[in-house]
Motif scaffolding. Sequence first.
Motif, PDB file in Angstrom:
ATOM      1  N   THR A  37      40.418 -30.792 -44.797  1.00 32.90           N
ATOM      2  CA  THR A  37      39.673 -29.463 -43.937  1.00 32.90           C
ATOM      3  C   THR A  37      38.618 -29.918 -43.202  1.00 32.90           C
ATOM      4  O   THR A  37      38.424 -29.697 -41.884  1.00 32.90           O
ATOM      5  CB  THR A  37      38.956 -28.959 -44.922  1.00 32.90           C
ATOM      6  OG1 THR A  37      40.039 -28.300 -45.368  1.00 32.90           O
ATOM      7  CG2 THR A  37      38.420 -27.269 -44.709  1.00 32.90           C
ATOM      8  N   ASN A  41      39.266 -29.707 -39.496  1.00 33.31           N
ATOM      9  CA  ASN A  41      37.597 -29.159 -38.216  1.00 33.31           C
ATOM     10  C   ASN A  41      36.929 -29.644 -37.284  1.00 33.31           C
ATOM     11  O   ASN A  41      36.971 -29.443 -36.504  1.00 33.31           O
ATOM     12  CB  ASN A  41      37.105 -27.606 -38.942  1.00 33.31           C
ATOM     13  CG  ASN A  41      38.727 -26.698 -40.060  1.00 33.31           C
ATOM     14  OD1 ASN A  41      39.135 -25.861 -39.325  1.00 33.31           O
ATOM     15  ND2 ASN A  41      39.069 -26.763 -41.547  1.00 33.31           N
ATOM     16  N   ILE A  45      36.893 -29.927 -33.201  1.00 34.76           N
ATOM     17  CA  ILE A  45      35.416 -29.265 -32.642  1.00 34.76           C
ATOM     18  C   ILE A  45      35.127 -30.299 -32.175  1.00 34.76           C
ATOM     19  O   ILE A  45      34.620 -29.857 -30.817  1.00 34.76           O
ATOM     20  CB  ILE A  45      34.474 -29.203 -33.840  1.00 34.76           C
ATOM     21  CG1 ILE A  45      34.557 -27.781 -34.501  1.00 34.76           C
ATOM     22  CG2 ILE A  45      32.593 -29.115 -33.295  1.00 34.76           C
ATOM     23  CD1 ILE A  45      33.576 -27.917 -35.856  1.00 34.76           C
ATOM     24  N   SER A  66      36.799 -22.896 -36.118  1.00 37.93           N
ATOM     25  CA  SER A  66      36.824 -24.348 -36.792  1.00 37.93           C
ATOM     26  C   SER A  66      35.775 -24.436 -37.451  1.00 37.93           C
ATOM     27  O   SER A  66      35.197 -24.744 -38.192  1.00 37.93           O
ATOM     28  CB  SER A  66      37.295 -25.399 -36.007  1.00 37.93           C
ATOM     29  OG  SER A  66      38.184 -25.629 -35.435  1.00 37.93           O
ATOM     30  N   ASP A  69      35.677 -22.753 -40.525  1.00 38.34           N
ATOM     31  CA  ASP A  69      36.052 -22.131 -42.104  1.00 38.34           C
ATOM     32  C   ASP A  69      35.883 -24.112 -42.411  1.00 38.34           C
ATOM     33  O   ASP A  69      35.926 -24.198 -43.534  1.00 38.34           O
ATOM     34  CB  ASP A  69      37.346 -23.476 -40.959  1.00 38.34           C
ATOM     35  CG  ASP A  69      38.642 -22.106 -40.503  1.00 38.34           C
ATOM     36  OD1 ASP A  69      38.606 -21.284 -41.496  1.00 38.34           O
ATOM     37  OD2 ASP A  69      39.651 -22.073 -39.916  1.00 38.34           O
ATOM     38  N   PHE A  70      35.068 -24.745 -42.206  1.00 39.52           N
ATOM     39  CA  PHE A  70      34.272 -25.836 -41.758  1.00 39.52           C
ATOM     40  C   PHE A  70      32.843 -25.706 -43.228  1.00 39.52           C
ATOM     41  O   PHE A  70      32.568 -26.143 -44.260  1.00 39.52           O
ATOM     42  CB  PHE A  70      33.595 -26.999 -41.134  1.00 39.52           C
ATOM     43  CG  PHE A  70      33.219 -27.849 -41.050  1.00 39.52           C
ATOM     44  CD1 PHE A  70      33.574 -28.839 -42.424  1.00 39.52           C
ATOM     45  CD2 PHE A  70      31.681 -27.435 -41.312  1.00 39.52           C
ATOM     46  CE1 PHE A  70      31.937 -29.998 -42.677  1.00 39.52           C
ATOM     47  CE2 PHE A  70      30.955 -28.613 -42.015  1.00 39.52           C
ATOM     48  CZ  PHE A  70      31.067 -29.830 -42.617  1.00 39.52           C
ATOM     49  N   SER A  73      34.025 -23.425 -46.027  1.00 39.24           N
ATOM     50  CA  SER A  73      35.160 -24.394 -46.776  1.00 39.24           C
ATOM     51  C   SER A  73      34.160 -25.215 -47.425  1.00 39.24           C
ATOM     52  O   SER A  73      34.316 -25.345 -49.207  1.00 39.24           O
ATOM     53  CB  SER A  73      36.087 -25.110 -46.830  1.00 39.24           C
ATOM     54  OG  SER A  73      36.837 -26.290 -47.878  1.00 39.24           O
ATOM     55  N   GLU A 110      34.892 -14.692 -39.984  1.00 40.45           N
ATOM     56  CA  GLU A 110      36.551 -15.045 -39.442  1.00 40.45           C
ATOM     57  C   GLU A 110      36.991 -14.321 -39.206  1.00 40.45           C
ATOM     58  O   GLU A 110      37.886 -14.138 -38.023  1.00 40.45           O
ATOM     59  CB  GLU A 110      37.067 -15.605 -40.352  1.00 40.45           C
ATOM     60  CG  GLU A 110      37.832 -16.899 -40.323  1.00 40.45           C
ATOM     61  CD  GLU A 110      38.576 -18.110 -40.997  1.00 40.45           C
ATOM     62  OE1 GLU A 110      39.536 -18.302 -40.925  1.00 40.45           O
ATOM     63  OE2 GLU A 110      37.634 -18.798 -41.600  1.00 40.45           O
ATOM     64  N   PRO A 282      41.389 -22.552 -44.364  1.00 41.39           N
ATOM     65  CA  PRO A 282      40.435 -23.929 -44.060  1.00 41.39           C
ATOM     66  C   PRO A 282      41.270 -25.169 -43.101  1.00 41.39           C
ATOM     67  O   PRO A 282      40.788 -25.128 -42.154  1.00 41.39           O
ATOM     68  CB  PRO A 282      39.160 -23.866 -44.496  1.00 41.39           C
ATOM     69  CG  PRO A 282      39.583 -22.473 -45.468  1.00 41.39           C
ATOM     70  CD  PRO A 282      41.172 -22.635 -45.886  1.00 41.39           C
ATOM     71  N   ASN A 285      44.188 -24.028 -40.485  1.00 38.63           N
ATOM     72  CA  ASN A 285      43.981 -23.682 -39.039  1.00 38.63           C
ATOM     73  C   ASN A 285      44.146 -24.860 -38.041  1.00 38.63           C
ATOM     74  O   ASN A 285      44.798 -24.264 -37.230  1.00 38.63           O
ATOM     75  CB  ASN A 285      42.721 -23.258 -39.670  1.00 38.63           C
ATOM     76  CG  ASN A 285      43.036 -21.816 -39.610  1.00 38.63           C
ATOM     77  OD1 ASN A 285      43.682 -20.587 -40.220  1.00 38.63           O
ATOM     78  ND2 ASN A 285      41.984 -20.601 -39.928  1.00 38.63           N
ATOM     79  N   PRO A 286      43.192 -25.610 -38.526  1.00 39.01           N
ATOM     80  CA  PRO A 286      42.927 -26.759 -37.558  1.00 39.01           C
ATOM     81  C   PRO A 286      44.415 -27.604 -36.768  1.00 39.01           C
ATOM     82  O   PRO A 286      44.934 -27.880 -35.858  1.00 39.01           O
ATOM     83  CB  PRO A 286      42.231 -27.943 -37.946  1.00 39.01           C
ATOM     84  CG  PRO A 286      42.442 -27.286 -39.266  1.00 39.01           C
ATOM     85  CD  PRO A 286      42.082 -26.242 -39.530  1.00 39.01           C
TER      86      PRO A 286
END
Length: 313
Positions: A37, A41, A45, A66, A69-70, A73, A110, A282, A285-286
């Motif tokens: 994660t 992310n 970025i 991102s 999410d970072f 998490s 989000e 999370p 997603n990336p």
Amino acid sequence: MAAENTSMTEFILAGLTDQPGLQIPLFLLFLGFYMVTVVGNLGLITLIGLNSHLHTPMYFFLFNLSLIDFCYSTTITPKMLMSFVSRKNSILHAGCLTQLSFFCFFVISESFVLSAMAYDRYVAICKPLVYTVTMSPKVCLLLLLGVYVMGFSGAMAHTGSIASLIFCADNLINHFMCDIPPLLELSCTSSYVHELVVFIFVAIDIGMPIVTISVSYALILSSILRIHSTEGRSKAFSTCSSHIIVVFLFFGSGAFVYLKPPSVLPLDQGKVSSLFYTIVVPMLNPLIYSLRNKDVKAALRKTLGKINFLRKE
């Protein structure tokens, strides 16, 4: 004997499981998830920041997705990992409310970032001639401001509601984080009003983005069906596919947890669902946006090429 919530100095987080044989394997598993994660992310970025051809509205919102999410998490996972290696995973009352506040802020943000991304795709596909005007930097910043305002207001509402609860002598939270359902269950007073507040705000925080996303994609689908060339349809669908997958993963698991009363959804089952959208989503997603996106893959190759060139020098 019951005590007011201000005298409850700390809570104990029960964690995912109390089986000793599973503690180390789960610790290693979720540590691996968290590392993926963080790398995924922060890597996305960095790629968006370093590559000027990714400085578009779509990647502006992806950059913020991102980042969110970072952050959320990181709000949850380190404390959860402690529950696998410590006998008593305690958290101060103020720390519990702080974790809940940040968690709500990032999760709500989000949901609205995803709706802003859907609107961006609608303008790009349905109104391409006015895309640069409609999605100008000023409009993007205003949309992002709205995202974070909704996140902040929702976080304050949920945290204020939980802070007003009165807790009994039992301070064991049957969860791996300070989430709303287990804290409501721990309260020794009637939680009907608080459950109603949660339901109303979650319905808004999930309902508004879902309506925006649904309307956007209905209009997108209508526009795509009017495209005569197969290549044109395929290209239009490919620009939306990653976002659609993320939307289903995020909103599906979130609605499953928060739009059902605690009596309908047992906490142990709720922990598994919470695990999915706090830890797994999370991380995915990336990966979804990088593996299914030609621009991101091209930016990654370009960046790696620059790094190799600098090393040779």
